[in-house]
Design an enzyme around this catalytic site. Structure first.
Site, PDB file in Angstrom:
ATOM      1  N   GLY A  35       9.692 -13.364 -18.749  1.00 21.61           N
ATOM      2  CA  GLY A  35      10.500 -13.446 -19.965  1.00 21.61           C
ATOM      3  C   GLY A  35      10.533 -14.806 -20.635  1.00 21.61           C
ATOM      4  CG  ASN A  37       6.465 -15.166 -25.389  1.00 18.89           C
ATOM      5  OD1 ASN A  37       6.268 -15.907 -26.350  1.00 18.89           O
ATOM      6  ND2 ASN A  37       5.541 -14.927 -24.474  1.00 18.89           N
ATOM      7  NE  ARG A 114       6.875   1.363 -17.599  1.00 17.52           N
ATOM      8  CZ  ARG A 114       6.223   1.721 -16.505  1.00 17.52           C
ATOM      9  NH1 ARG A 114       5.445   2.775 -16.514  1.00 17.52           N
ATOM     10  NH2 ARG A 114       6.341   1.032 -15.396  1.00 17.52           N
ATOM     11  CG  ASN A 130       3.229  -6.901 -28.385  1.00 18.58           C
ATOM     12  OD1 ASN A 130       3.951  -7.276 -27.452  1.00 18.58           O
ATOM     13  ND2 ASN A 130       1.925  -6.735 -28.235  1.00 18.58           N
ATOM     14  CG  HIS A 132      -2.380  -9.385 -27.628  1.00 21.99           C
ATOM     15  ND1 HIS A 132      -2.346  -8.559 -26.527  1.00 21.99           N
ATOM     16  CD2 HIS A 132      -3.674  -9.806 -27.751  1.00 21.99           C
ATOM     17  CE1 HIS A 132      -3.564  -8.465 -26.011  1.00 21.99           C
ATOM     18  NE2 HIS A 132      -4.378  -9.209 -26.738  1.00 21.99           N
ATOM     19  CD  GLU A 165       0.882   7.330 -33.679  1.00 16.93           C
ATOM     20  OE1 GLU A 165       1.105   7.741 -34.819  1.00 16.93           O
ATOM     21  OE2 GLU A 165       0.382   8.000 -32.762  1.00 16.93           O
ATOM     22  CG  ASP A 168      -2.704  -5.206 -27.705  1.00 14.19           C
ATOM     23  OD1 ASP A 168      -1.466  -5.277 -27.729  1.00 14.19           O
ATOM     24  OD2 ASP A 168      -3.364  -5.262 -26.656  1.00 14.19           O
ATOM     25  CD  GLU A 195       2.140 -26.269 -23.925  1.00 11.63           C
ATOM     26  OE1 GLU A 195       2.137 -26.738 -22.782  1.00 11.63           O
ATOM     27  OE2 GLU A 195       1.535 -26.783 -24.903  1.00 11.63           O
ATOM     28  CD  GLU A 197       1.777 -15.888 -25.483  1.00 11.72           C
ATOM     29  OE1 GLU A 197       2.757 -15.192 -25.178  1.00 11.72           O
ATOM     30  OE2 GLU A 197       0.734 -15.913 -24.795  1.00 11.72           O
TER      31      GLU A 197
END
Ligand code: GRF
Length: 230
Positions: A35, A37, A114, A130, A132, A165, A168, A195, A197
């Site tokens: 965790g 981020n 998930r 999100n 990535h 859907e 990424d 860093e 991110e």
């Protein structure tokens, strides 16, 4: 800026007028592990003028270190373990219920490992993002730092994108580039990307919360200037 160099806000506070409180979007953060981020988002949201606040942290793993980390900030943090549900869809329904109970308006995936269903992505469309660890569309999926080194790219990085859907694949909100050094290992490269991110995720969330970016009808990111009051 006034001719004397004061901002309106400085002048207002001197004469006792409080600037209007900004309205802050409520955010749920979904994690699976350490965790870091999530911690970067929570830290950014401590600033009074940040346009979002983290109302809940949810993990699909009971032992996720990020849960304790979030509690340390005084944030409600709950495990919704996959192991307690018969199938993926009942697990996702429990997750959805927990998000709704928190009142969250935006969902941030931060190392949530998930795959979410198309129905979930559609429900939150334009309000779920999100982070990535690659410069998408290069290296979607797992093991991105190793794959970047094997491919021999000289520039790697990270991406914040809307969740759709496909894995990424959603429209990009923000990216940061990181130079690949000749002696990099996946671990050293991961550290510098992480860093980056931590820098861009809070900025991208702020853009979404202020209405400076939205997901357009054609599935692209639409950028616009800040709305007043946000
Ligand atoms: C990050 O590299 C993120 O980009 C990826 O998973 C990792 C999570 O790290 N999706 P943390 O749990 O935020 O420290």
């Amino acid at each position: 800026m006034s001719p004397s160099g004061d901002t309106t806000e400085d002048t207002d506070s001197r004469i006792g007028i409080k600037p209007p409180a900004i309205s802050r979007q409520k955010v749920a953060v979904l994690i699976s592990g350490r965790g870091s981020n999530m911690g970067a988002l929570v830290s950014a949201a401590l600033a009074e003028d940040y346009p979002a606040r983290i109302v809940t942290v949810l993990s699909d793993r009971a032992g996720a270190a990020g849960l304790e980390h979030a509690r340390g900030f005084g944030i409600a943090a709950t495990a919704v373990p996959r192991s307690e549900h018969a199938d993926a869809s009942s697990h996702e329904a429990a997750l959805q219920e927990a998000i709704e109970a928190s009142g969250a308006e935006i969902v941030c995936l931060a190392g949530y490992m998930r795959l979410l269903s198309g129905a979930f992505a559609r429900h939150w469309q334009g309000r779920i993002i999100n982070i990535h660890p690659s410069l998408l569309p290069a290296f979607p999926g797992l093991d991105t730092h190793h794959r970047a080194l094997v491919a021999g790219v000289r520039i790697h990085g990270c991406t914040v994108h809307f969740v759709t859907e496909g894995m990424d694949e959603g429209p990009i909100i923000s990216q940061a580039a990181v130079e690949v050094l000749t002696d990099d290992t996946p671990a050293t490269l991961a550290l510098r990307v992480l860093e980056a991110e931590h820098r861009i995720y809070p900025l991208a969330l702020a853009m979404l919360a202020r209405g400076e970016v939205r997901m357009g009808g054609d599935g692209s990111s639409v950028f616009s200037p800040a709305k007043p009051g946000r």
